[in-house]
Structure formats: C-alpha cells, structure tokens
Design an enzyme around this catalytic site. Structure first.
Site, PDB file in Angstrom:
ATOM      1  N   HIS A 101       0.687  -1.265   0.073  1.00 48.43           N
ATOM      2  CA  HIS A 101      -0.013  -0.030  -0.011  1.00 48.43           C
ATOM      3  C   HIS A 101       1.050   1.254  -0.121  1.00 48.43           C
ATOM      4  O   HIS A 101       1.980   1.337   0.400  1.00 48.43           O
ATOM      5  CB  HIS A 101      -0.892  -0.089   1.091  1.00 48.43           C
ATOM      6  CG  HIS A 101      -1.865   0.980   1.026  1.00 48.43           C
ATOM      7  ND1 HIS A 101      -1.698   2.317   1.344  1.00 48.43           N
ATOM      8  CD2 HIS A 101      -3.372   1.009   0.979  1.00 48.43           C
ATOM      9  CE1 HIS A 101      -3.003   3.057   1.361  1.00 48.43           C
ATOM     10  NE2 HIS A 101      -3.753   2.169   0.940  1.00 48.43           N
ATOM     11  N   GLU A 173      -3.776   2.505  -7.464  1.00 54.11           N
ATOM     12  CA  GLU A 173      -4.117   3.247  -6.626  1.00 54.11           C
ATOM     13  C   GLU A 173      -3.226   4.494  -6.671  1.00 54.11           C
ATOM     14  O   GLU A 173      -1.987   4.456  -6.152  1.00 54.11           O
ATOM     15  CB  GLU A 173      -3.925   2.882  -5.200  1.00 54.11           C
ATOM     16  CG  GLU A 173      -4.808   1.773  -4.929  1.00 54.11           C
ATOM     17  CD  GLU A 173      -5.256   1.806  -3.357  1.00 54.11           C
ATOM     18  OE1 GLU A 173      -6.385   1.826  -2.896  1.00 54.11           O
ATOM     19  OE2 GLU A 173      -4.453   1.456  -2.499  1.00 54.11           O
TER      20      GLU A 173
END
Ligand code: PEP
Length: 276
Positions: A101, A173
């Site tokens: 992430h 993302e």
C-alpha cells in the site's frame, strides 16, 4: 468478467480506535447487507474487510464476507518485533493480504524488493495478495504513470509463477488520489484533478496497460484471471463512473468503508452493476 465476483475491499487503515467501535461498524455493515435481501449477494460480491490487525479474529461475521490483513511480513516466524506472519493472519481467519500500500511505501519505507518478498510469502501460504501500485503526484505531472506502473508490477511479481496469477489482485491506486475524501482542506479546495479520485477514463487506460504488462510478462491466457481494482477516494458520488467503465474487477475503498452512510450505497451500486 461479470462471471467472477466483484472484489470489494474495505481498508480501515488505523481506524477505529476501539474494538467496541469496530464491532458497531461490522454490525451495521451486516445489517445493511441483510436489509438488501439478496440471496446471491456473496456470489456477486466478494467483500473483504481489512480492520486493524489487533481486531482480527475478534469481530463478528455471520454474513459471509472475508477478512484481510493490511500488511504482512515476508518471514514465516522469528525475531521480527512488531510484525505479523502469513500463518498468523490465516489463524485470524484472513483470506487476503494487502501488500505494498502506498502508505506503507511512503511512511514505512517499503521498497519494491520488500513488496516482492511479501507477495512470494503470501502466495507460499493460503492468503491472496492484493498488490497496490500507483504513481505519485509528481510522477503523474511528469507523465511517468505508465513507466511507474510497469516497473512496480515487474518488480513485485519477480519469480511469481503464472499458476498463481488467479490468486492475485492488482489495485491501481494513484498516490495523489488516496484519502482525499477524508481531508477537509482538500475537499473544500477547487476540484482540480489532483484533488479528487482519478477519472474513470484514466483508470480505464491504466487498467488496459496493466493487462498488457501482464500478458507481456507471462505470455499466457491465465493473466486474464488476475483481478484489477481501482482505489482512491471512491465515494457514493463517483462510484457509478468507475462501474460504468465495465473494465474493473473490483474496488479498494478506504475512508468511505468506515461510514455505512457511504459504504452501503457503494456496496449496493456494485451489486446492481454485477446483476445487470
Ligand atoms: C486506500 O486506503 O487504499 C484508499 C483507496 O483509501 P481512500 O478510499 O480513503 O482514498
């Protein structure tokens, strides 16, 4: 693509602060899903909730969604203070692990090599990795998105066998698009593209690029089974644009997944899109 369930991942990040509050959120999520009264809900939607690790294994789940861990260590056990292994996550009923992430990369110095080690470790166990990739604001402004995405995928999937591709989800993302919903300063400023979610058109372009990169890497039809997700400030206001692209296999939702006022309409839209 509509024959496989839509992967909807709720990343709670470092929220909420107490087990009691987490329990309340899960109960309203379950109530909301029950109220939809759709018998085929979990055939259409693979819902994965990723709470803070300390709450894993301690929250109710009578409805049938899955659990995911937000981060994992690549070693199986040993002297790694503060870390959690794949086996521990499995023991806490997880089926998924978020890997790489951008908040891990940005605040904890995670590099592509470590991301690759984590992917290999997750695949060595019974978890399914959700690999996060995406460019920063500066990289987008310098038109480097394609290079960054390509490089991150190549590095993260080093030594990953094609047979494991159906277990992998890649979440695109863009770093600049994450967490804008929960930042009032950004919300109230002008809506330039860098202050919001990415545009569905651009996400479509990157999704096509990711498929192309995978087919160049593996030269096999099995790459079609890798799921491609988008994440970054998805809300009930902008979700339809992403679903209408008809190209995504799922979404990763951060801030909006903590509020049932936001998350339940998102879930409903995903279900309806999958039922068309
Ligand atoms: C995320 O945490 O990956 C994310 C997409 O967060 P948000 O939806 O809040 O931008």
């Amino acid at each position: 693509m509509k024959n496989k369930p839509f992967l909807l991942v709720a990343n709670w990040k470092m929220n909420p602060l107490t087990l009691k509050e987490a329990d309340r959120i899960i109960k309203s999520l379950e109530k909301g899903i029950r109220a939809m009264n759709k018998k085929d809900f979990f055939q259409k939607i693979d819902l994965v909730v990723c709470p803070p690790s300390v709450f894993l294994g301690r929250l109710p789940n009578s409805s049938g969604f899955n659990w995911g861990i937000q981060n994992i260590h690549w070693e199986t056990r040993g002297a790694f203070t503060g870390e959690l292994s794949v086996k521990m996550a499995e023991d806490a009923r997880c089926q998924y692990a978020i890997v790489g992430h951008s908040e891990r990369r940005k605040f904890f110095g995670e590099k592509d090599q470590g991301v690759n080690q984590k992917i290999l470790s997750v695949l060595g166990g019974n978890l399914n990795p959700i690999l996060c990739i995406g460019e920063t604001k500066e990289e987008r402004e310098q038109n480097k998105t394609n290079d960054v995405v390509k490089n991150q995928i190549y590095q993260a999937l080093q030594n990953v066998s094609a047979l494991n591709l159906p277990r992998i989800a890649i979440a695109y993302e863009p770093v600049w698009a994450i967490s804008n919903m929960s930042n009032p300063a950004i919300q109230s400023s002008n809506n330039t593209y860098l202050n919001t979610a990415d545009s569905p058109d651009d996400v479509m372009g990157v999704t096509i690029l990711i498929r192309k990169i995978l087919s160049q890497m593996y030269r096999s039809d099995i790459t079609k089974k890798t799921k491609i997700l988008y994440g970054g400030s998805v809300s009930q206001r902008n979700i339809d644009g992403f679903l209408d692209t008809d190209i995504l296999d799922g979404l990763l939702i951060g801030g909006a997944s903590l509020s049932m006022f936001e998350f339940l309409p998102i879930i409903k839209s995903c279900y309806e899109n999958r039922s068309k």
